[in-house]
Design an enzyme around this catalytic site. Structure first.
Site, short mmCIF file in Angstrom:
data_model
loop_
_atom_site.label_atom_id
_atom_site.label_comp_id
_atom_site.label_asym_id
_atom_site.label_seq_id
_atom_site.Cartn_x
_atom_site.Cartn_y
_atom_site.Cartn_z
N SER A 1 11.44 13.27 11.49
CA SER A 1 11.26 11.63 11.86
C SER A 1 13.05 12.87 12.98
O SER A 1 12.72 12.23 14.26
CB SER A 1 12.47 11.23 10.69
OG SER A 1 11.95 10.76 10.17
N THR B 1 14.84 7.78 3.59
CA THR B 1 13.51 7.95 2.95
C THR B 1 13.78 8.46 1.87
O THR B 1 15.00 8.03 0.73
CB THR B 1 12.99 9.38 3.56
OG1 THR B 1 11.41 9.66 2.94
CG2 THR B 1 13.75 10.95 3.55
N LYS C 1 15.09 4.26 -1.17
CA LYS C 1 14.37 3.57 -0.21
C LYS C 1 15.48 2.64 -1.09
O LYS C 1 15.33 1.29 -0.50
CB LYS C 1 12.60 3.59 0.28
CG LYS C 1 13.08 4.77 0.83
CD LYS C 1 10.87 4.11 1.09
CE LYS C 1 11.10 5.02 2.90
NZ LYS C 1 9.30 4.83 3.03
N GLY D 1 -3.44 2.14 -4.06
CA GLY D 1 -2.66 2.48 -4.57
C GLY D 1 -1.45 1.26 -4.33
O GLY D 1 -1.49 0.31 -4.19
N GLY E 1 2.36 1.78 -5.17
CA GLY E 1 3.65 2.28 -4.82
C GLY E 1 4.36 1.48 -3.79
O GLY E 1 3.96 0.37 -3.10
N ARG F 1 -4.00 2.86 -10.16
CA ARG F 1 -4.46 3.80 -11.36
C ARG F 1 -4.14 2.45 -13.05
O ARG F 1 -4.63 2.18 -13.57
CB ARG F 1 -4.40 4.74 -11.46
CG ARG F 1 -4.04 5.93 -13.10
CD ARG F 1 -3.29 7.22 -12.24
NE ARG F 1 -1.74 7.32 -12.05
CZ ARG F 1 -0.72 8.08 -11.79
NH1 ARG F 1 -1.88 9.87 -11.90
NH2 ARG F 1 -0.81 8.44 -11.73
N TYR G 1 -0.19 12.17 5.62
CA TYR G 1 -0.05 12.87 7.20
C TYR G 1 0.11 14.80 6.94
O TYR G 1 -0.01 15.30 8.23
CB TYR G 1 0.35 12.37 7.83
CG TYR G 1 2.40 12.56 7.68
CD1 TYR G 1 2.77 11.74 7.29
CD2 TYR G 1 2.47 13.58 7.75
CE1 TYR G 1 4.02 11.13 6.52
CE2 TYR G 1 4.11 13.48 7.21
CZ TYR G 1 4.75 12.21 6.66
OH TYR G 1 5.82 12.08 6.51
P1 ATR Z 1 4.67 5.73 -1.83
O1 ATR Z 1 6.10 5.26 -2.38
O2 ATR Z 1 4.84 7.07 -1.11
O3 ATR Z 1 4.10 3.99 -2.15
P2 ATR Z 1 4.75 5.84 -4.90
O4 ATR Z 1 5.76 4.27 -5.27
O5 ATR Z 1 5.15 7.11 -5.95
O6 ATR Z 1 4.55 5.88 -3.99
O7 ATR Z 1 3.62 5.45 -5.10
C1 ATR Z 1 2.11 6.74 -5.67
C2 ATR Z 1 1.02 6.06 -5.96
O8 ATR Z 1 0.18 6.78 -6.42
C3 ATR Z 1 1.07 4.46 -6.92
O9 ATR Z 1 -0.13 3.70 -6.87
C4 ATR Z 1 0.05 5.80 -7.80
O10 ATR Z 1 -0.41 5.02 -8.82
P3 ATR Z 1 0.54 4.89 -10.30
O11 ATR Z 1 0.75 3.46 -10.06
O12 ATR Z 1 -0.75 4.48 -11.38
O13 ATR Z 1 1.38 5.69 -10.16
C5 ATR Z 1 -0.73 7.14 -6.76
N1 ATR Z 1 -0.87 7.83 -8.14
C6 ATR Z 1 -0.16 9.26 -7.94
N2 ATR Z 1 -1.23 9.96 -8.61
C7 ATR Z 1 -2.12 9.35 -9.15
C8 ATR Z 1 -3.29 10.09 -9.17
N3 ATR Z 1 -3.09 11.29 -9.40
N4 ATR Z 1 -4.72 9.10 -9.65
C9 ATR Z 1 -4.37 7.75 -8.71
N5 ATR Z 1 -3.24 7.28 -8.22
C10 ATR Z 1 -2.17 8.07 -8.19
#
Ligand code: ATR
Length: 279
Positions: free
Chosen positions: A17, A62, A66, A129, A131, A154, A223
């Site tokens: 950043s 960050t 957040k 995903g 998150g 997942r 990235y």
């Molecule tokens: P961000 O804020 O960057 O989006 P986060 O909130 O930690 O990060 O979300 C991480 C994402 O990666 C989630 O969708 C997580 O899946 P879960 O909701 O099941 O935890 C996914 N993730 C992380 N490790 C994973 C893995 N080994 N296999 C599949 N999904 C994974």
């Protein structure tokens, strides 16, 4: 000074950043600074007080703050409120207002790289995903009128909680990752937002791409590395790819616009940052 800015998070010593915002300040001829404000959680409130007192124009937030920053702010923009996370704060005459620029930043980056694609809001989109980043992207795509956005994760409950956001526009199904894999030929755009494939686990992919449409776009918000295994596989199958550094640039551009009402030009920076990350 027009703009005292900073980044609050932990750990952030290697954040890109400062590099980005320094260039924005230069290319918009804005006088300002952008500092790293690395704090532990128990120092967060104090940092916000310091920022107020020292009349910062604004700051970015960050991981891992957040959501934790929200109680220390005075107001939330509706988008940040709905997403439940803040990555940009504007100091408007002593009032701290929280925004989330991730989703709109993502949409701007996609629009910039694939303008024709975004014109058709009937395209089928798959979000991998559930998150914070997925939530912000879902909300922005939904608000901009995309009609079909499915979410695979997942943990199904987390995908469902995104689908439960107030969604006046999009039709959404929630899937497991293996269901997404089996039905991949349905999707025109796949947006990868999980941590899977991120350094140092560069050999992992969240789903296999056997059923990918050849004319699909695969977008990965990771990235580091810039060429994730998923993107390499997508390219080898003839699909188009969209790299994660671009979202980073455009979310920063939107933050800069919130602070100064000026839009830095980032075409050259997109190429430079990609080269920097490719090493
Ligand atoms: P961000 O804020 O960057 O989006 P986060 O909130 O930690 O990060 O979300 C991480 C994402 O990666 C989630 O969708 C997580 O899946 P879960 O909701 O099941 O935890 C996914 N993730 C992380 N490790 C994973 C893995 N080994 N296999 C599949 N999904 C994974």
């Amino acid at each position: 000074m027009e703009g005292k800015l900073g980044l609050v998070g932990y750990p952030i010593k290697h954040s890109l950043s400062p590099w980005i915002h320094q260039r924005f300040l230069e290319n918009t001829e804005t006088i300002g600074t952008y500092s790293i404000l690395e704090v532990l959680e128990n120092e967060l409130e104090q940092m916000v007080q310091t920022i107020r007192k020292n009349s910062y124009k604004g700051f970015n937030v960050t991981l891992p703050y957040k959501q934790k920053i929200i109680p220390f702010l005075d107001e939330l923009d509706p988008h940040a409120k709905e997403v439940g996370a803040v990555n940009t704060v504007l100091n408007r005459n002593g009032k701290l207002i929280g925004y989330n620029t991730d989703g709109i930043g993502y949409l701007r980056s996609l629009t910039n790289h694939y303008p024709a694609f975004v014109e058709d809001r009937q395209k089928n989109v798959l979000l991998l995903g559930a998150g914070g980043a997925a939530r912000a992207i879902y909300y922005a795509l939904n608000q901009s009128g995309f009609q079909f956005i499915d979410i695979a994760n997942r943990t199904i409950e987390k995908a469902q909680s995104i689908a439960d956001l107030k969604t006046p526009v999009s039709k959404t199904s929630v899937l497991t990752l293996s269901e997404a894999e089996k039905n991949l030929d349905k999707y025109d755009l796949i947006i990868q937002t999980t941590n899977v494939g991120m350094k140092p686990n560069e050999d992992e992919v969240p789903i296999r791409l056997e059923k990918l449409q050849e004319n699909a776009i695969v977008s990965d918000i990771i990235y580091q590395p810039i060429w994730t295994k998923l993107l390499k596989e997508a390219k080898s199958r003839g699909a188009s790819v969209h790299h994660g550094h671009s979202m980073l640039l455009y979310q920063a551009q939107y933050a800069f616009e919130i602070w100064f009402g000026r839009l830095p030009i980032i075409t050259n920076m997109d190429i430079q940052l990609k080269q920097l990350l490719e090493g």
